[in-house]
Design a protein around this motif. Sequence first.
Motif: not given
Length: 443
Positions: A433, A435, A437
């Motif tokens: 994963d 994310g 960001h």
Amino acid sequence: MTPDAVRARRVLTPEGVRPATLLIEDGTITGVAPVDLPLPGEAEVLHVADSAVVLPGVVDTHVHVNEPGRTEWEGFATATRAAALGGVTTLVDMPLNSIPPTTSVANLEAKQAVAAGQLAMDVGFWGGAVPGNVADLAPLWEAGVFGFKCFLAPSGVDEFPPLSPAEFTKALTEIASFDGLMIVHAEDARVLDAAPAPPSRAYSDFLLSRPDEAEVAAIAQVVEGARETGGRVHVLHLSSARALDLLADAKAEGLRVTVETCPHYLTFAAEGIPDASPQFKCCPPIRDDGNRDALWQALDAGIIDCVVSDHSPATAEVKLAGDGDLQLAWGGISGLQVGLAAMAAEATRRGIGLEKVSAWMSRHTADQVGLAHKGRIAVGADADLAVLDQAVPLTVSAAGLAHKNPISAYDGLTLPSQVTTTILRGRMLDRTDPGTHGGMLRR
């Protein structure tokens, strides 16, 4: 993990591949130091396998994310996750096939609102030049788009129509007035209209329907536009080697013309494409093996400047429409996640070093759109890194790729290396994963 340093026996620096310790602070490279540099005991260090090379993250300036409006085709969450897993740390989103297309500031803001909070890596946006929106071009430029895409033949979606020759000149004149960049899908509508295009499952028939002459004629128009206006122009996804002399002459003349091609044109050849296989359909098309060799030679000679994915996915219903009739299937290759590995494999087979591959896919693309802090491993640049491990082969499974619809021309291809780690502005992205960001970039 957010390492303070990355140590590797092979790091691609501006001076070439060498052992190095990369020092990172607040997402930026602060030092390219000797590999044995002593570090404080509390420093968090990523030690890279000796079989791997640390490259700048890929800057892919040609990606169709399709959100909003056709999010079932792709979307910011799935596209940026696939990109991150393939070593791409920056992408620039095309102004179509989203609804609405990015042809006004309001439409750009709608797309940015949808993208917010979904990005696994950094994303910028192209604007679009279509009939009737000349007054929107300067405001879009001021709003931060990296340039303007246009078509010289039908795009495949009604909401993004092509420019006539007169409209192209008018739009390019306006863009040149503020030193913007026009990027062009260069196929000539009149040549395409005259080409035979019967219903057919044969790839050879599809090739006849998108002849080399369509690219050559359109590129001649683009070059003349650059000559007439002094504007900056960029030829998208060059497939036909027959246009190379025209482009080389334009560059020699001093015209501000740049050119890209794509991993699928450099990996596949028409001779190996089975009939009734729409996963290989794209426009302009994948041509023969001799053409592929000529594209590689042109890259090596600097006639072609850069390599981008042109990731253009669709649902199975759209991509496989027509039950193998290649005139009815959607044209577009899904290759965002595997482009770097595919390019590394083919370049190695041809005796071309990774430093050239990285320049074509990272530094040159970043420079084209003015992202001087991307696409390079140097002090002051973003700590965007891709670790390509040459001891970890990759057998591509379309079903295992992270983009939304599991269709890809690369399905089943075995590549000798793969990206095993991606670092975005100093943060090592989780392979399961990545994310959210990423951030949104302005010109």
